[in-house]
Design a protein around this motif. Structure first.
Motif, mmCIF file in Angstrom:
data_model
loop_
_atom_site.group_PDB
_atom_site.id
_atom_site.type_symbol
_atom_site.label_atom_id
_atom_site.label_comp_id
_atom_site.label_asym_id
_atom_site.label_seq_id
_atom_site.Cartn_x
_atom_site.Cartn_y
_atom_site.Cartn_z
ATOM 1 N N ALA A 1 0.821 -1.202 0.000
ATOM 2 C CA ALA A 1 0.000 0.000 0.000
ATOM 3 C C ALA A 1 0.860 1.259 0.000
ATOM 4 N N ASP B 1 3.300 6.923 -7.551
ATOM 5 C CA ASP B 1 1.996 6.543 -8.074
ATOM 6 C C ASP B 1 1.591 7.542 -9.140
ATOM 7 N N LYS C 1 -2.333 1.689 -8.320
ATOM 8 C CA LYS C 1 -2.768 1.622 -6.927
ATOM 9 C C LYS C 1 -4.301 1.610 -6.841
ATOM 10 N N ASP C 2 -4.918 2.463 -7.645
ATOM 11 C CA ASP C 2 -6.379 2.499 -7.655
ATOM 12 C C ASP C 2 -6.957 1.161 -8.095
ATOM 13 N N GLU D 1 -6.822 -1.142 -5.240
ATOM 14 C CA GLU D 1 -7.833 -0.757 -4.250
ATOM 15 C C GLU D 1 -9.239 -1.162 -4.707
ATOM 16 N N GLN E 1 -10.044 -3.744 -6.094
ATOM 17 C CA GLN E 1 -10.252 -5.191 -5.974
ATOM 18 C C GLN E 1 -10.439 -5.626 -4.523
ATOM 19 N N LYS E 2 -10.743 -4.676 -3.648
ATOM 20 C CA LYS E 2 -10.890 -5.018 -2.225
ATOM 21 C C LYS E 2 -11.991 -6.067 -2.020
ATOM 22 N N THR F 1 -1.252 -7.433 -10.079
ATOM 23 C CA THR F 1 -1.867 -6.158 -9.742
ATOM 24 C C THR F 1 -3.237 -6.015 -10.380
ATOM 25 N N SER G 1 -3.177 -6.971 -1.783
ATOM 26 C CA SER G 1 -4.210 -7.186 -0.779
ATOM 27 C C SER G 1 -4.322 -8.668 -0.427
#
Lengths: 326, 524
Positions: free
Chosen positions: A109, A115, A181-182, A185, A187-188, A258, A265
């Protein structure tokens, strides 16, 4: 501590981050490549009913270091008729896009050099550059095997870049962002591989082709072209091509992780461990391919991309877009 | 069948001197003596009748040179020897290369070894001795090479054209299995023309044979065809036995059959490793070698060597087999059957593999005949021709086995034939082991110094690549007057320029791999 903050204030936080990132990336690249050569030999060994390296260090772990030093110590042999500037440029050039790609990959993270909101475009743009260096290597070597290998490589890379991009685009639609990064995120809840299984397969196949690995290792098909585009390279220049190849495998697996496998995650363990577990899992599959499949033929390779992968990825993209719109 | 064919030949070739020969003694059925004028007519006749050119050789009898053409058919055994006498001074003969394509190479070979000039040959340059030597090596008297022929030295100079470039496949190349060199004229990735260049492993085995007696030559055949050493060892031993009329005990015949079939499997396994490796799959190589190692261990225990065996002796064997051998063979059969199933699952059914070899390098039966191909190469094209069946030697006539065949004659068919052959070899071994008679393993009636009676003889065996024949001319002394080896890879390889035309380089590699060529055998 005060002095450190002073320095950071003086040169700016960005610069410090860039320098630290560069050092970090270099270490990761070299260690990864060395580990992968070891892993490749071990995987090959066990798949072929033998043990693989075991003499140098525990489980032969020091073997790749020994090989690296051997390669470093060897003479740089330059054949007579090569185009000198191009010949020497190619191994260096193949390494730059590889390094740049690492900047935007989120290992955790917080663990990311920078980024960029166009992250994936940076990777794709720079990875296309590696075709140039292969072409330069093949052209500059003044060798027919190298030239045929280089020409094959260009045709192959152009053919497979399209499905690669289209399959990633489907994920970008879903995440609504180009930033890696987004995408992680996003894929949480559920990994994108479950929403986009076809895109994942297309990406993985095209990725293997982009890295010139079996069954798509035509540019260096040893039974046809001796060693393909790097036939005439020796010593550290040869090692650089090797380093680039293994780093490319890592990058393809990292992007797949990714984009489709939720990146860093995961429960309980820290993100970086999840990232590496997933990435090396995919790397293992690529190594597995090499020791299982024969090589496809050139026309089969191109047909597969133009007639199957590209239409399929277009359909996948249309369906994704349609569903998202509704 | 043979009778009728012979009568027919005699009738239709009226005016040509044809003498029936004793097959049991000579190994051929009919000897025809012709002159230069009727050569083309006779050869054309055999071509029309569907014969293939088994061998073309020359013998120097000092007073005259004799060109010997052996013809045979794929359906019945009917071997015909056609002999043409030539003047020793400036010998020349009309070429038959426009009728039988394989004669291209045979005639080039005779030209450099005997100095026979073939009128009308389109490309009469050196085949093996590119740098040349200053006399004709296989002539009995030292005859200097003529100035005219010297001009042909190093005359193989392929040239690039505007739209094409040359690529050297070999002599050091990962997929040429030894030191074969093929000069490919390429148009991009497509092959315009392929030109095999031989001679990198040429050792003049035929001349060596003329300098040592029959038993001294025993180890040499193993060096001609190293993966199938025992099979050529048997060709030599059986030919000499036939020449001298030596009886071989039944037990020795069975052991010969068993060991030969083991060797054949070992040879096929070597190919099974190399063929997928040519296509880019490296793992089967290690698995095949693992299996091969088992055979080598079994054979090592009785023969004493692991690759270049010399196990057979005139009138029997070097030593008897023991229980360990029998047990080991039985264990191996059991293990190999399971492994063959595994190969089928992992190699034969691999989609990429299937796509790479199906429909590639189709060898039509009619073309195969023109080139005199034999072995799995033609069985893949659907010609079920196997010397073990048509001309049984050792104990093959006491064992029932089938001959596998393909349909289209592509690389896949050649692959399937060899895979099926391995299975059949296992059956043969199993039956031979079961019926292995007791008794002596060699006859003690063989004299120390073998002096076969005057005469000539052709004997062929089915090696793992095809028909391997040996033609011996004896002058009554203990040294062969002339020993000629007819090797299968020679004629099989010659189809490569034909099959590779217009193929992608990757396909050409697949075709080359599917022949299972052995370069020392071609170069001798």
């Amino acid at each position: 501590m005060e002095r450190l903050t002073d320095i950071i204030a003086l040169v700016g936080e960005e610069t410090v981050r860039a320098i630290a990132g560069l050092i970090g990336v270099l270490i990761v690249v070299v260690v990864n490549a060395i580990l992968l050569t070891w892993a490749e030999r071990k995987v090959a060994g066990h798949m072929q009913r033998r043990i693989g390296p075991k003499e140098v260090g525990p489980y032969g772990l020091i073997q790749p270091f020994a090989d690296t030093f051997k390669l470093l110590a060897k003479e740089l042999l330059v054949p007579k008729d090569v185009a000198k500037p191009l010949y020497h440029l190619a191994p260096i050039l193949i390494f730059i896009p590889v390094l740049v790609s690492f900047i935007v990959i989120p290992f955790d993270a917080q663990l990311q050099v920078k980024d960029i909101n166009m992250g994936i475009l940076v990777i794709l743009a720079f990875s296309s550059l590696s075709v140039f260096s292969i072409l330069i290597a093949g052209w500059g070597s003044h060798n027919k095997y190298s030239l045929i290998g280089a020409v094959r490589s260009v045709a192959q890379n152009i053919a497979y870049e399209i499905p690669l991009l289209l399959s990633l685009l489907a994920v970008i639609f879903m995440a609504n962002s180009f930033s890696l990064k987004d995408i992680v995120e996003a894929q949480k809840g559920l990994w994108f591989v479950f929403y986009q299984p076809i895109a994942f397969l297309i990406f993985f196949v095209a990725g293997v082709a982009e890295t010139n690995r079996t069954p798509f290792d035509l540019p260096e098909a040893e039974s046809e072209l001796v060693a393909g585009f790097h036939t005439e390279y020796s010593s550290m220049q040869f090692a650089l091509f090797f380093l680039a190849e293994y780093t490319n495998i890592f990058i393809v697996s990292a992007i797949a992780t990714t984009f489709f496998l939720g990146g860093y995650s995961g429960p309980v363990l820290p993100g970086i461990i999840w990232f590496f577990v997933k990435t090396y899992g995919l790397v293992f599959v690529i190594l597995w391919f090499r020791w299982t499949f024969p090589r496809v033929r050139f026309d089969q390779l191109l047909n597969f991309s133009w007639k199957i992968l590209i239409p399929l990825s277009f359909i996948n993209l249309l369906v994704t877009g349609g569903i998202l719109k509704i | 069948m043979v009778r009728e064919t012979l009568e027919e030949i005699k009738k239709e070739l009226a005016g040509v001197e044809a003498i029936e020969a004793s097959y049991a003694e000579k190994g051929y059925h009919l000897a025809i003596a012709i002159d230069k004028g009727s050569l083309i007519k006779v050869v054309e006749y055999f071509d029309r009748k569907g014969f293939y050119l088994e061998d073309l050789l020359c013998v120097d009898y000092v007073e005259y040179l004799e060109l010997v053409y052996f013809f045979n058919t794929y359906h019945t055994l009917c071997r015909v020897k056609v002999a043409l006498k030539l003047e020793p001074e400036k010998p020349s003969a009309p070429t038959i290369s426009h009728i039988y394509t394989i004669a291209h190479w045979y005639e080039r070979e005779i030209h450099e070894f005997f100095g026979v000039y073939f009128e009308g040959h389109p490309y009469l340059i050196y085949l093996f001795l590119h740098d040349g030597i200053d006399f004709y090596p296989l002539r009995k008297n030292k005859i200097p090479v003529s100035e005219e022929a010297k001009g042909l030295l190093n005359s193989f100079k392929p040239e690039e054209e505007e739209d094409s470039f040359l690529v050297n496949l070999g002599p050091q190349h990962p997929s040429t299995h030894g030191v074969l060199r093929v000069v490919l004229k390429m148009d991009g990735e497509y092959i315009v023309h392929a030109d095999p260049v031989l001679g990198y492993l040429h050792r003049m085995q035929e001349k060596m044979a003329e300098n040592r007696n029959y038993s001294q030559f025993l180890p040499n055949p193993a060096r001609i065809d190293y993966p199938g050493a025992l099979l050529l060892n048997l060709a030599h031993v059986a030919a000499v036995e036939k020449l001298c009329g030596i009886e071989v005990p039944e037990r020795a015949q069975y052991v010969r059959t068993i060991t030969c079939e083991l060797n054949r499997i070992a040879s096929h396994l070597l190919w099974l490793g190399a063929f997928p490796a040519d296509l880019g799959a490296l793992t089967p190589f290690l698995y095949a070698f693992d299996d091969r190692e088992n055979i080598l261990d079994i054979l090592e225990a009785i023969t004493g060597s692991r690759l270049t065996y010399c196990y057979f002796r005139f009138g029997g064997l070097y030593n008897d087999v023991d229980d360990n051998f029998i047990e080991g063979t039985k264990r191996f059969i059991k293990r190999m059957r399971e492994r063959l199933l595994m190969y089928e699952k992992f190699v034969t059914k691999n989609v990429i593999f299937i796509n790479r070899v199906t429909g590639i390098g189709i060898l039509k039966p009619e073309v195969a005949r023109k080139y005199g191909c034999t072995g799995p190469t033609i069985r893949g094209s659907g010609i079920l021709y196997d010397i073990r069946k048509v001309e049984p030697y050792a104990a093959y006539n006491r064992i029932d086995f089938r001959i596998p065949g393909g349909e289209t004659g592509d690389c896949m068919d050649r692959y399937m034939v060899r895979m099926a052959e391995m299975e059949i070899c296992l059956n043969i071994i199993e039956e031979a082991v079961k019926n292995l008679p007791s008794g002596p393993y060699k006859t003690d009636k063989v004299p120390k110094k073998l002096k076969p009676p005057q005469g000539d003889l052709f004997h062929a065996v089915e090696s793992s690549r095809g028909e391997a024949g040996v033609y011996i001319v004896s002058d009554g002394s203990d040294v062969p007057y002339r020993m000629r080896w007819r090797v299968p890879s020679y004629s099989n390889l010659m189809t490569f320029p034909y099959l590779s035309q217009g193929l992608l380089i990757a396909d050409a590699i697949a075709v080359l791999g599917s022949y299972d060529i052995v370069v020392p055998e071609i170069d001798r």
